[in-house]
Design a protein around this motif. Sequence first.
Motif, PDB file in Angstrom:
ATOM      1  N   THR A   1      41.891  49.561  41.246  1.00  0.00           N
ATOM      2  CA  THR A   1      41.403  48.195  41.378  1.00  0.00           C
ATOM      3  C   THR A   1      40.370  47.969  40.279  1.00  0.00           C
ATOM      4  OG1 THR A   1      41.727  48.355  43.752  1.00  0.00           O
ATOM      5  CG2 THR A   1      40.343  46.565  42.975  1.00  0.00           C
ATOM      6  N   PHE A   2      40.463  46.813  39.612  1.00  0.00           N
ATOM      7  CA  PHE A   2      39.539  46.500  38.526  1.00  0.00           C
ATOM      8  C   PHE A   2      38.271  45.856  39.080  1.00  0.00           C
ATOM      9  CE2 PHE A   2      41.743  47.171  34.423  1.00  0.00           C
ATOM     10  CZ  PHE A   2      42.883  47.760  34.936  1.00  0.00           C
ATOM     11  N   PRO A   3      37.180  45.838  38.289  1.00  0.00           N
ATOM     12  CA  PRO A   3      35.970  45.152  38.758  1.00  0.00           C
ATOM     13  C   PRO A   3      36.307  43.692  39.081  1.00  0.00           C
ATOM     14  CG  PRO A   3      35.589  46.249  36.635  1.00  0.00           C
ATOM     15  CD  PRO A   3      37.042  46.392  36.938  1.00  0.00           C
ATOM     16  N   GLU A   4      35.889  43.211  40.256  1.00  0.00           N
ATOM     17  CA  GLU A   4      36.294  41.877  40.728  1.00  0.00           C
ATOM     18  C   GLU A   4      35.402  40.804  40.094  1.00  0.00           C
ATOM     19  OE1 GLU A   4      39.031  41.256  42.411  1.00  0.00           O
ATOM     20  OE2 GLU A   4      38.643  39.212  43.079  1.00  0.00           O
ATOM     21  N   GLU A   5      35.481  40.689  38.789  1.00  0.00           N
ATOM     22  CA  GLU A   5      34.728  39.648  38.073  1.00  0.00           C
ATOM     23  C   GLU A   5      35.451  39.328  36.772  1.00  0.00           C
ATOM     24  OE1 GLU A   5      31.060  41.784  37.575  1.00  0.00           O
ATOM     25  OE2 GLU A   5      31.743  42.673  35.714  1.00  0.00           O
ATOM     26  N   GLY A   6      35.208  38.130  36.233  1.00  0.00           N
ATOM     27  CA  GLY A   6      35.865  37.728  34.998  1.00  0.00           C
ATOM     28  C   GLY A   6      37.371  37.897  35.116  1.00  0.00           C
TER      29      GLY A   6
ATOM     30  N   GLY B   1      38.946  40.484  35.446  1.00  0.00           N
ATOM     31  CA  GLY B   1      39.262  41.532  36.419  1.00  0.00           C
ATOM     32  C   GLY B   1      39.863  40.950  37.686  1.00  0.00           C
ATOM     33  N   ARG B   2      39.373  39.781  38.080  1.00  0.00           N
ATOM     34  CA  ARG B   2      39.918  39.098  39.267  1.00  0.00           C
ATOM     35  C   ARG B   2      41.399  38.776  39.109  1.00  0.00           C
ATOM     36  NH1 ARG B   2      35.585  35.429  41.999  1.00  0.00           N
ATOM     37  NH2 ARG B   2      34.075  35.405  40.312  1.00  0.00           N
ATOM     38  N   ALA B   3      41.750  38.253  37.932  1.00  0.00           N
ATOM     39  CA  ALA B   3      43.148  37.875  37.700  1.00  0.00           C
ATOM     40  C   ALA B   3      44.027  39.129  37.629  1.00  0.00           C
ATOM     41  CB  ALA B   3      43.279  37.053  36.422  1.00  0.00           C
ATOM     42  N   ILE B   4      43.495  40.182  37.009  1.00  0.00           N
ATOM     43  CA  ILE B   4      44.263  41.439  36.946  1.00  0.00           C
ATOM     44  C   ILE B   4      44.495  41.969  38.360  1.00  0.00           C
ATOM     45  CG2 ILE B   4      44.232  43.845  36.160  1.00  0.00           C
ATOM     46  CD1 ILE B   4      42.648  42.953  33.711  1.00  0.00           C
ATOM     47  N   ASN B   5      43.442  41.988  39.183  1.00  0.00           N
ATOM     48  CA  ASN B   5      43.598  42.459  40.568  1.00  0.00           C
ATOM     49  C   ASN B   5      44.599  41.608  41.332  1.00  0.00           C
ATOM     50  OD1 ASN B   5      41.827  44.593  40.329  1.00  0.00           O
ATOM     51  ND2 ASN B   5      40.050  43.402  41.010  1.00  0.00           N
ATOM     52  N   ASP B   6      44.541  40.296  41.098  1.00  0.00           N
ATOM     53  CA  ASP B   6      45.479  39.385  41.760  1.00  0.00           C
ATOM     54  C   ASP B   6      46.921  39.775  41.427  1.00  0.00           C
ATOM     55  OD1 ASP B   6      45.964  36.409  42.938  1.00  0.00           O
ATOM     56  OD2 ASP B   6      47.248  36.736  41.182  1.00  0.00           O
ATOM     57  N   ARG B   7      47.210  40.009  40.133  1.00  0.00           N
ATOM     58  CA  ARG B   7      48.570  40.378  39.745  1.00  0.00           C
ATOM     59  C   ARG B   7      48.954  41.736  40.321  1.00  0.00           C
ATOM     60  NH1 ARG B   7      47.270  36.047  38.462  1.00  0.00           N
ATOM     61  NH2 ARG B   7      47.921  34.848  36.636  1.00  0.00           N
ATOM     62  N   LEU B   8      48.011  42.679  40.295  1.00  0.00           N
ATOM     63  CA  LEU B   8      48.327  44.010  40.810  1.00  0.00           C
ATOM     64  C   LEU B   8      48.590  43.956  42.317  1.00  0.00           C
ATOM     65  CD1 LEU B   8      45.800  46.227  38.797  1.00  0.00           C
ATOM     66  CD2 LEU B   8      48.305  46.251  38.598  1.00  0.00           C
ATOM     67  N   LYS B   9      47.815  43.141  43.034  1.00  0.00           N
ATOM     68  CA  LYS B   9      48.031  43.024  44.487  1.00  0.00           C
ATOM     69  C   LYS B   9      49.412  42.459  44.785  1.00  0.00           C
ATOM     70  CE  LYS B   9      43.222  42.305  45.667  1.00  0.00           C
ATOM     71  NZ  LYS B   9      42.237  41.219  45.700  1.00  0.00           N
TER      72      LYS B   9
END
Length: 318
Positions: A298-303, A305-313
């Motif tokens: 999981t990436f840091p949930e900021e900047g 990083g939020r969009a990356i986490n969204d795609r990974l989820k």
Amino acid sequence: MPIGKDIQYAAELLKKGEVVAIPTETVYGLAGNAFNKVTVAKIFAIKNRPAFNPLIVHIKHIEDLNIVAQNIDDRLILLMKKFSPGPLTILVEKKSIVPDIVTAGSSRVAVRIPAHPMTLSLLNLLDFPLAAPSANPFQYISPVTAQQVEEQLGDKIPYILDGGKCSVGLESTIVGIEGYDVVVYRLGGLPVEDIKNIVGNVVIKTKLDNQNVETPGQLKKHYAPKKPLFLGNSKELLHQYADKKMAWITFGKVENASENVQIFNLSEKGDIYEAASNLFEALYFIDQSDVEIIIADTFPEEGLGRAINDRLKRAAVQ
Ligand code: TXA
Ligand code: MG
């Protein structure tokens, strides 16, 4: 299938109602005349995309907004002025010139100005905007190179305009208004923090369940590779799947891993923009390799990083 840099040729095909893949700074798009219903229907068919999932309309200049939209909230205009051309899409009241098939029957149309010199030149040769979803089959990963488009859809379209690797590598951030609120419907290449800096508070509505989907990009399963992906704490995942041949998507400084693990470091120097630009390419590559599973930190949930986490989820096993 022809891949090339011939903007003139792409324009001729588009004028004839054909569908052409185009580069943007976010991901490649599958473009056609937004005012031509038959062409738009072709886009849906090529992508195998359900008709309830509307398309983004691409324009060349902020002055063209009023060709397709009306009664636009000042804050959305401000965001466009600040961040366009760029990875921002605004959801606004459509004018009747935009066919219902583009918006899937909605009274709102999604509009953006892509920041890619080739595609801006292309738009300048046309007297219509381009409806374009990402150039991937429905629910697969968005392509960030012309070669990836070719692999996915090459036999279905007459031309792929090659603009190199997409610099942002994540789809645009989608923003609209509900009541008085500025709402982010899809996390993307423009960080929420940048939007907040301009308009103050925003509401994030990117649901990760399938309840009350307002924009279908919120579908829970989306952007999914074919191999199972597990998201979380890599230390635990590496241990849990120690018997599998796996790809490990990570970022920043990492320790070496054992033989069964292939490391995909999206940015060794820990730059989140670089990481975003490498994410989909890594997923494509991994999907074609012989690994059995994918694990991701999981990436840091900021900047971004939020969009990356969204795609990974959305890509992850659920
Ligand atoms: O970066 C991008 O936005 C790329 C490039 C090619 O511009 N395009 C892209 O398009 O990602 P697509 O179709 O893959 O995703 C567009 C998203 C979908 O989730 C769709 O539901 C939402 O935008 N959308 C489009 N028009 C809409 C509308 N009228 N109302 C609500 N959501 C809309
Ligand atoms: Mg898409």
